[in-house]
Design an enzyme around this catalytic site. Structure first.
Site, short mmCIF file in Angstrom:
data_model
loop_
_atom_site.label_atom_id
_atom_site.label_comp_id
_atom_site.label_asym_id
_atom_site.label_seq_id
_atom_site.Cartn_x
_atom_site.Cartn_y
_atom_site.Cartn_z
N CYS A 112 44.08 44.25 29.40
CA CYS A 112 44.36 43.46 30.60
C CYS A 112 45.10 42.16 30.29
CB CYS A 112 43.08 43.19 31.36
SG CYS A 112 42.12 44.69 31.59
N HIS A 257 44.17 37.74 35.81
CA HIS A 257 43.88 39.17 35.81
C HIS A 257 42.85 39.45 36.90
CE1 HIS A 257 42.78 43.12 34.81
NE2 HIS A 257 41.63 42.82 34.22
N ASN A 287 41.14 46.77 39.86
CA ASN A 287 41.59 46.33 38.53
C ASN A 287 42.62 47.33 37.99
OD1 ASN A 287 41.80 45.77 35.79
ND2 ASN A 287 39.62 45.42 35.50
#
Ligand code: UT7
Length: 330
Positions: A112, A257, A287
């Site tokens: 990420c 993120h 996500n």
């Protein structure tokens, strides 16, 4: 100061959208739990689109928005934890389909934090090699193919998508702070296929000390990663700011993120920076690992939330464990 300029952005989202209610039909969960624990509401999932295809579509849009010729791209850096092949790389496959004949190609796997790492690498190539006019950074993720849909603690968290950006060098402010803590590798991982050659006896087997996990699916110790994330996010941004004696309150926009709205709220509080500065789109996308920051960027640029000259911060954190922040002028 040697900085970067993002000339154009692009994005690609699969058409198929899955809501929290859809998960409540397949695992023991509820819209209420997912919303309150994460802030997520819906997410896009691949309906067969490969990773490279999503990246290619996003790249084409970014090149169009930048108004450049693909022949002038000197380096393509692609980030993914969910590529289509062990080899060739996503960047190489996309280079061929895009016709970016003069670009060398690199894939990075920093989970990420991948897009932040890729932008910082692009900046360093642009800075040190005058033959490279433009860098193309692509983040494409097909996380749902490594998602275990019988595990309620992970399956509700992830979505698919891609975004890309064309970058050139510029004389503007820039700072970055990147890092990793490999001792936390066991907290978030997905295995590849185990070794099984024709001559194997198994005597060379070594325990990686990771917990048992289901096949190649994502395993996450949510609480451990949460603890790491709430520290890594403010720490990376603060360290990047300190390097250029910059006050984080001067940032116009921060794109973190998109793992959990509670992580962002905690970090904002600890940093003493208003939540209004943070771009949040995890309610719509969940996500998407390395694609989450550039998807949010592309949306923020297209909606007018980010304008030329704005001071922008990106901050990523995830498997590895990896973390990274950049501060620059858009
Ligand atoms: O992108 C890479 C970086 N990733 C992150 O930053 C993610 C960091 N972690 C998190 O965001 C959070 O830890 C999660 C959202 C993954 C989980 O939230 P949490 O508040 O830490 O929940 P938990 O894991 O402590 O679980 C609390 C309870 C447990 O039940 P018991 O043991 O208290 O009875 C879980 O079994 O919630 C249960 N639970 C669920 N319940 C309903 C876990 N998943 C679900 C679910 N629906 N989907």
């Amino acid at each position: 100061m040697q900085g970067i300029k993002i000339l154009g952005t692009g994005g690609y989202l699969p058409k198929k959208k899955i809501t929290n209610e859809d998960f409540a039909k397949i695992v023991d969960t509820s819209d209420e739990w997912i919303r309150t624990r994460t802030g997520m509401v819906e997410r896009y999932v691949s309906d067969g689109e490969p990773t490279w295809y999503m990246g290619l579509m996003a790249a084409r849009e970014a090149v169009k928005a930048a108004g450049i010729s693909v022949e002038d791209i000197g380096v393509i850096i692609d980030t993914s934890v969910s590529p289509d092949y062990y080899t060739p790389s996503m960047s190489c496959v996309i280079q061929g389909k895009l016709g970016a004949v003069n670009a060398m190609t690199i894939d990075v796997n920093c989970a990420c934090a991948g897009c932040v790492y890729a932008i910082d690498m692009a900046k360093r190539y642009l800075q040190t090699d005058e033959n490279i006019k433009y860098a193309l950074v692509i983040a494409n993720e097909n996380l749902t193919k490594i998602t275990d849909y019988s595990d309620r603690s992970t399956c509700v968290l992830f979505g698919d998508g891609a975004a890309a950006m064309v970058i050139e060098r510029s004389e503007s402010m820039y700072s970055s702070f990147l890092g990793a803590d490999g001792t936390g590798a066991k907290y978030l991982f997905a295995r590849s296929i185990p070794p099984a050659n024709a001559f194997m006896s198994g005597e060379g087997k070594v325990d990686d000390e990771f917990p048992e996990s289901n096949q190649h699916y994502l395993y996450q110790d949510g609480r451990e990663v949460y603890k790491f994330a709430t520290k890594a996010l403010p720490n990376a941004l603060t360290k990047a700011a300190e390097k250029i004696d910059f006050d984080l309150n001067e940032l116009d926009v921060i794109i973190p993120h998109q793992a959990n709205v509670r992580i962002i709220e905690t970090a904002a509080k600890n940093l003493g920076v208003s939540m209004d500065k943070f771009v949040i789109n995890l309610d719509k996308h969940a996500n998407t690992s390395s694609a989450s920051i550039p998807i949010a960027l592309d949306e923020a640029v297209r909606s007018g939330r980010i304008k030329k000259g704005d001071k922008v911060g990106f901050v990523g954190f995830g498997a590895g464990l990896t973390f990274g922040a950049i501060i620059f002028e858009y």
